[in-house]
Design a protein around this motif. Structure first.
Motif, PDB file in Angstrom:
ATOM      1  N   ASN A  94       0.825  -1.206   0.000  1.00 46.67           N
ATOM      2  CA  ASN A  94       0.000   0.000   0.000  1.00 46.67           C
ATOM      3  C   ASN A  94       0.860   1.257   0.000  1.00 46.67           C
ATOM      4  O   ASN A  94       0.528   2.241  -0.661  1.00 46.67           O
ATOM      5  N   ILE A  95       1.957   1.228   0.722  1.00 40.08           N
ATOM      6  CA  ILE A  95       2.881   2.369   0.704  1.00 40.08           C
ATOM      7  C   ILE A  95       3.586   2.438  -0.654  1.00 40.08           C
ATOM      8  O   ILE A  95       3.724   3.505  -1.244  1.00 40.08           O
ATOM      9  N   ARG A  96       3.983   1.283  -1.177  1.00 42.95           N
ATOM     10  CA  ARG A  96       4.721   1.224  -2.444  1.00 42.95           C
ATOM     11  C   ARG A  96       3.887   1.693  -3.627  1.00 42.95           C
ATOM     12  O   ARG A  96       4.427   1.986  -4.688  1.00 42.95           O
ATOM     13  N   VAL A 134      10.674   2.175   1.322  1.00 46.97           N
ATOM     14  CA  VAL A 134       9.363   2.077   1.970  1.00 46.97           C
ATOM     15  C   VAL A 134       9.504   2.329   3.463  1.00 46.97           C
ATOM     16  O   VAL A 134       8.726   3.085   4.066  1.00 46.97           O
ATOM     17  N   ALA A 151       7.975   5.419   5.773  1.00 40.89           N
ATOM     18  CA  ALA A 151       7.169   5.132   6.957  1.00 40.89           C
ATOM     19  C   ALA A 151       7.740   5.830   8.187  1.00 40.89           C
ATOM     20  O   ALA A 151       6.994   6.265   9.075  1.00 40.89           O
ATOM     21  N   TRP A 184       5.246  -5.762   8.124  1.00 41.23           N
ATOM     22  CA  TRP A 184       5.024  -5.140   6.816  1.00 41.23           C
ATOM     23  C   TRP A 184       4.153  -6.001   5.901  1.00 41.23           C
ATOM     24  O   TRP A 184       3.581  -5.488   4.940  1.00 41.23           O
ATOM     25  N   ILE A 195      -0.287   5.682   6.759  1.00 43.35           N
ATOM     26  CA  ILE A 195       0.067   4.925   5.556  1.00 43.35           C
ATOM     27  C   ILE A 195      -0.052   5.825   4.317  1.00 43.35           C
ATOM     28  O   ILE A 195       0.797   5.822   3.424  1.00 43.35           O
ATOM     29  N   ALA A 198       2.855   8.205   4.280  1.00 38.39           N
ATOM     30  CA  ALA A 198       4.065   7.484   3.858  1.00 38.39           C
ATOM     31  C   ALA A 198       4.071   7.292   2.347  1.00 38.39           C
ATOM     32  O   ALA A 198       5.108   7.426   1.684  1.00 38.39           O
ATOM     33  N   ARG A 199       2.921   6.982   1.788  1.00 33.91           N
ATOM     34  CA  ARG A 199       2.785   6.822   0.337  1.00 33.91           C
ATOM     35  C   ARG A 199       3.139   8.125  -0.379  1.00 33.91           C
ATOM     36  O   ARG A 199       3.838   8.122  -1.396  1.00 33.91           O
TER      37      ARG A 199
END
Length: 217
Positions: free
Chosen positions: A68-70, A81, A85, A101, A120, A123-124
């Motif tokens: 989800n972050i990637r 990543v 975060a 993770w 999240i 972070a994205r």
């Protein structure tokens, strides 16, 4: 490289402004320029790839936290990543989860709290590293402690980039370089926080209500 705060009552046009910038909706007249060029002259893919949006309603996919972050940068390494975060203050809670993770967030991220979902999303946005960051009511649905953590993250990622923060809580945009107040789709006040408080208009009334100086009607 500066931070713009955007405030106004419900229906004032704040989210519409975001939709126009990203061209989810198109303007009927006038022009929106970015870097001296009308947004209509930008290829949509190019325009949107240069803008990171953290919305009040976070979109998470039924896969792992890491993936989800990637989503912000599909070819990002695990180290990238994790670093993103860290900035979003998400790493601590992620690594405390049994699967870390690789934790599956569920449809829409229902297995995470509202604050965790927002971290999240931040972070994205950090991982995407776009020159324009838009935060649309990103701290409105969390508690005060989580808001403080998100505010620290926002301060970090706003550095050296253009940031537009749409906020209901004025504490979120108090230190913006410039604040605009929308009413009926128009900018009715503009300036720094103290200038707007001294002006005694819409912003000053909102600030007084939120700081407890007067009771809201």
């Amino acid at each position: 490289g500066q931070t713009l705060g955007v405030v106004g009552a419900t229906g004032a046009g704040k989210s519409t402004l975001t939709r126009l910038l990203l061209r989810f909706s198109d303007i009927d007249s006038g022009e929106i320029e970015w870097v001296g060029k009308s947004t209509h002259q930008w290829a949509l893919s190019c325009l949107r790839s240069n803008i990171s949006l953290v919305d009040q309603h976070v979109t998470l996919f039924p896969t792992t936290i890491a993936e989800n972050i990637r989503y912000g940068k599909s070819d990002a390494s695990d180290e990238e990543v994790w670093a993103a975060a860290d900035v979003a203050e998400a790493r601590e809670f992620v690594e405390q989860l049994p699967s870390g993770w690789d934790t599956l967030v569920g449809e829409g991220g229902y297995r995470l709290s509202g604050g965790q979902r927002q971290r999240i999303a931040i972070a994205r946005a950090v991982l995407k590293d776009a020159p324009l960051l838009i935060l649309d009511e990103a701290t409105s649905a969390v508690d005060n402690e989580t808001e403080a953590a998100l505010q620290r993250s926002i301060t970090k990622i706003s550095d050296n980039r253009t940031t537009m923060i749409i906020a209901h809580r004025l504490s979120t945009i108090r230190y913006a370089n410039r604040i605009i107040v929308l009413d009926g789709g128009k900018i009715v006040e503009s300036g720094e926080h103290q200038e707007l408080v001294d002006l005694g208009g819409i912003y000053a009334r909102l600030w007084a209500v939120q700081t407890g100086e007067v009771l809201s009607e």
